[in-house]
Motif scaffolding. Structure first.
Motif, PDB file in Angstrom:
ATOM      1  N   SER A   1      -6.180  -3.116  -1.254  1.00 46.06           N
ATOM      2  CA  SER A   1      -7.555  -2.990  -0.761  1.00 46.06           C
ATOM      3  C   SER A   1      -8.279  -1.828  -1.433  1.00 46.06           C
ATOM      4  CB  SER A   1      -7.550  -2.804   0.756  1.00 46.06           C
ATOM      5  OG  SER A   1      -6.938  -1.569   1.101  1.00 46.06           O
ATOM      6  N   LYS A   2      -7.534  -0.908  -2.044  1.00 41.31           N
ATOM      7  CA  LYS A   2      -8.135   0.240  -2.734  1.00 41.31           C
ATOM      8  C   LYS A   2      -8.543  -0.078  -4.176  1.00 41.31           C
ATOM      9  CE  LYS A   2      -5.258   3.343  -0.050  1.00 41.31           C
ATOM     10  NZ  LYS A   2      -4.144   4.295  -0.089  1.00 41.31           N
ATOM     11  N   VAL A   3      -8.145  -1.233  -4.685  1.00 41.26           N
ATOM     12  CA  VAL A   3      -8.369  -1.572  -6.098  1.00 41.26           C
ATOM     13  C   VAL A   3      -9.851  -1.723  -6.450  1.00 41.26           C
ATOM     14  CG1 VAL A   3      -7.970  -3.327  -7.876  1.00 41.26           C
ATOM     15  CG2 VAL A   3      -6.087  -2.543  -6.459  1.00 41.26           C
ATOM     16  N   PRO A   4     -10.641  -2.461  -5.675  1.00 45.01           N
ATOM     17  CA  PRO A   4     -12.044  -2.636  -6.086  1.00 45.01           C
ATOM     18  C   PRO A   4     -12.779  -1.291  -6.188  1.00 45.01           C
ATOM     19  CG  PRO A   4     -11.495  -4.178  -4.340  1.00 45.01           C
ATOM     20  CD  PRO A   4     -10.350  -3.216  -4.465  1.00 45.01           C
ATOM     21  N   GLY A   5     -13.356  -1.048  -7.342  1.00 42.21           N
ATOM     22  CA  GLY A   5     -14.147   0.154  -7.548  1.00 42.21           C
ATOM     23  C   GLY A   5     -13.335   1.411  -7.811  1.00 42.21           C
ATOM     24  N   THR A   6     -12.018   1.275  -8.039  1.00 47.42           N
ATOM     25  CA  THR A   6     -11.162   2.437  -8.277  1.00 47.42           C
ATOM     26  C   THR A   6     -10.356   2.215  -9.544  1.00 47.42           C
ATOM     27  OG1 THR A   6     -10.908   2.707  -5.876  1.00 47.42           O
ATOM     28  CG2 THR A   6      -9.368   3.902  -7.262  1.00 47.42           C
ATOM     29  N   ASP A   7     -10.131   3.305 -10.264  1.00 53.32           N
ATOM     30  CA  ASP A   7      -9.234   3.249 -11.414  1.00 53.32           C
ATOM     31  C   ASP A   7      -7.817   3.139 -10.866  1.00 53.32           C
ATOM     32  OD1 ASP A   7      -8.006   3.459 -13.882  1.00 53.32           O
ATOM     33  OD2 ASP A   7      -8.231   5.636 -13.989  1.00 53.32           O
ATOM     34  N   VAL A   8      -7.100   2.074 -11.213  1.00 51.61           N
ATOM     35  CA  VAL A   8      -5.769   1.843 -10.637  1.00 51.61           C
ATOM     36  C   VAL A   8      -4.783   2.952 -10.973  1.00 51.61           C
ATOM     37  CG1 VAL A   8      -5.985  -0.650 -10.423  1.00 51.61           C
ATOM     38  CG2 VAL A   8      -5.067   0.327 -12.535  1.00 51.61           C
ATOM     39  N   ALA A   9      -5.031   3.694 -12.038  1.00 48.03           N
ATOM     40  CA  ALA A   9      -4.152   4.804 -12.396  1.00 48.03           C
ATOM     41  C   ALA A   9      -4.218   5.920 -11.345  1.00 48.03           C
ATOM     42  CB  ALA A   9      -4.521   5.362 -13.768  1.00 48.03           C
ATOM     43  N   ARG A  10      -5.265   5.945 -10.546  1.00 46.31           N
ATOM     44  CA  ARG A  10      -5.432   6.986  -9.520  1.00 46.31           C
ATOM     45  C   ARG A  10      -4.928   6.561  -8.144  1.00 46.31           C
ATOM     46  NH1 ARG A  10      -9.743  10.858 -11.189  1.00 46.31           N
ATOM     47  NH2 ARG A  10     -10.344  10.198 -13.267  1.00 46.31           N
ATOM     48  N   ILE A  11      -4.533   5.322  -7.992  1.00 50.54           N
ATOM     49  CA  ILE A  11      -4.057   4.841  -6.693  1.00 50.54           C
ATOM     50  C   ILE A  11      -2.605   5.261  -6.506  1.00 50.54           C
ATOM     51  CG2 ILE A  11      -3.566   2.805  -5.284  1.00 50.54           C
ATOM     52  CD1 ILE A  11      -5.896   1.414  -6.675  1.00 50.54           C
ATOM     53  N   ALA A  12      -2.348   5.949  -5.416  1.00 52.66           N
ATOM     54  CA  ALA A  12      -0.977   6.386  -5.097  1.00 52.66           C
ATOM     55  C   ALA A  12      -0.252   5.215  -4.434  1.00 52.66           C
ATOM     56  CB  ALA A  12      -1.015   7.589  -4.175  1.00 52.66           C
ATOM     57  N   TYR A  13       0.510   4.490  -5.218  1.00 52.01           N
ATOM     58  CA  TYR A  13       1.197   3.309  -4.703  1.00 52.01           C
ATOM     59  C   TYR A  13       2.702   3.483  -4.589  1.00 52.01           C
ATOM     60  CZ  TYR A  13       2.695   2.366  -9.472  1.00 52.01           C
ATOM     61  OH  TYR A  13       3.278   2.463 -10.706  1.00 52.01           O
ATOM     62  N   VAL A  14       3.259   4.455  -5.285  1.00 51.27           N
ATOM     63  CA  VAL A  14       4.710   4.596  -5.340  1.00 51.27           C
ATOM     64  C   VAL A  14       5.291   4.880  -3.957  1.00 51.27           C
ATOM     65  CG1 VAL A  14       6.635   5.903  -6.326  1.00 51.27           C
ATOM     66  CG2 VAL A  14       4.673   5.309  -7.755  1.00 51.27           C
ATOM     67  N   GLY A  15       4.744   5.852  -3.261  1.00 49.31           N
ATOM     68  CA  GLY A  15       5.235   6.188  -1.922  1.00 49.31           C
ATOM     69  C   GLY A  15       5.135   5.015  -0.953  1.00 49.31           C
ATOM     70  N   PRO A  16       3.949   4.406  -0.846  1.00 49.56           N
ATOM     71  CA  PRO A  16       3.839   3.248   0.044  1.00 49.56           C
ATOM     72  C   PRO A  16       4.747   2.079  -0.355  1.00 49.56           C
ATOM     73  CG  PRO A  16       1.671   4.106  -0.423  1.00 49.56           C
ATOM     74  CD  PRO A  16       2.629   4.851  -1.311  1.00 49.56           C
ATOM     75  N   MET A  17       4.947   1.861  -1.672  1.00 47.53           N
ATOM     76  CA  MET A  17       5.818   0.767  -2.096  1.00 47.53           C
ATOM     77  C   MET A  17       7.260   1.050  -1.705  1.00 47.53           C
ATOM     78  SD  MET A  17       6.470  -0.932  -5.850  1.00 47.53           S
ATOM     79  CE  MET A  17       4.856  -1.676  -6.010  1.00 47.53           C
ATOM     80  N   LEU A  18       7.715   2.278  -1.957  1.00 44.33           N
ATOM     81  CA  LEU A  18       9.077   2.641  -1.566  1.00 44.33           C
ATOM     82  C   LEU A  18       9.252   2.591  -0.049  1.00 44.33           C
ATOM     83  CD1 LEU A  18       9.798   5.564  -4.047  1.00 44.33           C
ATOM     84  CD2 LEU A  18      10.681   3.225  -4.134  1.00 44.33           C
ATOM     85  N   THR A  19       8.212   2.986   0.668  1.00 45.03           N
ATOM     86  CA  THR A  19       8.259   2.907   2.130  1.00 45.03           C
ATOM     87  C   THR A  19       8.372   1.465   2.594  1.00 45.03           C
ATOM     88  OG1 THR A  19       6.962   4.934   2.334  1.00 45.03           O
ATOM     89  CG2 THR A  19       7.020   3.477   4.261  1.00 45.03           C
ATOM     90  N   SER A  20       7.593   0.577   1.993  1.00 47.85           N
ATOM     91  CA  SER A  20       7.653  -0.835   2.408  1.00 47.85           C
ATOM     92  C   SER A  20       9.012  -1.438   2.095  1.00 47.85           C
ATOM     93  CB  SER A  20       6.537  -1.651   1.766  1.00 47.85           C
ATOM     94  OG  SER A  20       6.781  -1.884   0.405  1.00 47.85           O
ATOM     95  N   ILE A  21       9.603  -1.056   0.970  1.00 51.30           N
ATOM     96  CA  ILE A  21      10.935  -1.546   0.635  1.00 51.30           C
ATOM     97  C   ILE A  21      11.949  -1.027   1.649  1.00 51.30           C
ATOM     98  CG2 ILE A  21      12.794  -1.411  -1.076  1.00 51.30           C
ATOM     99  CD1 ILE A  21      10.517  -1.362  -3.225  1.00 51.30           C
TER     100      ILE A  21
END
Length: 139
Positions: free
Chosen positions: A28-48
């Motif tokens: 949901s953060k992708v539109p209008g944001t540079d994907v390189a700035r989205i902190a996804y690693v922590g949430p992805m590891l958490t979901s796993i």
């Protein structure tokens, strides 16, 4: 319903709910944001981690609910499991081509990681679906 079928339903539910929650949060953060700035690693590891933990806990709860059937498996359960894992392997093998191509094209790590995550999710759901169909329609 055998304990193996219960576990399959548990893993199918977790395989659908956890990735949807993760993707709703991060993508949901992708539109209008540079994907390189989205902190996804922590949430992805958490979901796993949540997926693995929920699978373990819910399998234990299911085993406690019917302790007589907890460790009983027969040839049919083993064959259904083998067939489901076989299909999951092929889905993962085919779906892993996408992140490989993305890496070769030097696309942002965000997209590569999510393509690989999606490949794992699709493999798990395909494996569970094959097992559930085999249990429900007969072997």
């Amino acid at each position: 319903m055998s304990s193996e079928e219960k576990r399959t339903w548990i893993f199918a539910l977790i395989g659908a709910v956890v990735p949807i929650a993760y993707l709703a949060t991060v993508v949901s953060k992708v539109p209008g944001t540079d994907v390189a700035r989205i902190a996804y690693v922590g949430p992805m590891l958490t979901s796993i981690g949540v997926g693995i933990g929920a699978g373990i806990v819910l399998s234990i709860v299911a085993a406690m609910a019917s302790p007589k059937d907890a460790d009983r498996t027969d040839e049919r359960d083993r064959e259904i499991n083998r067939r489901g894992e076989y299909v999951g392997f092929y889905v993962m093998s085919i779906a892993a081509i996408v992140p490989l191509v993305l890496a070769m094209a030097k696309v942002e790590h965000f997209w590569i990681a999510h393509a690989l995550y999606l490949a794992f999710v699709l493999a798990a759901l395909a494996s569970s679906a094959v097992k559930i169909v085999a249990y429900r329609r007969g072997w």
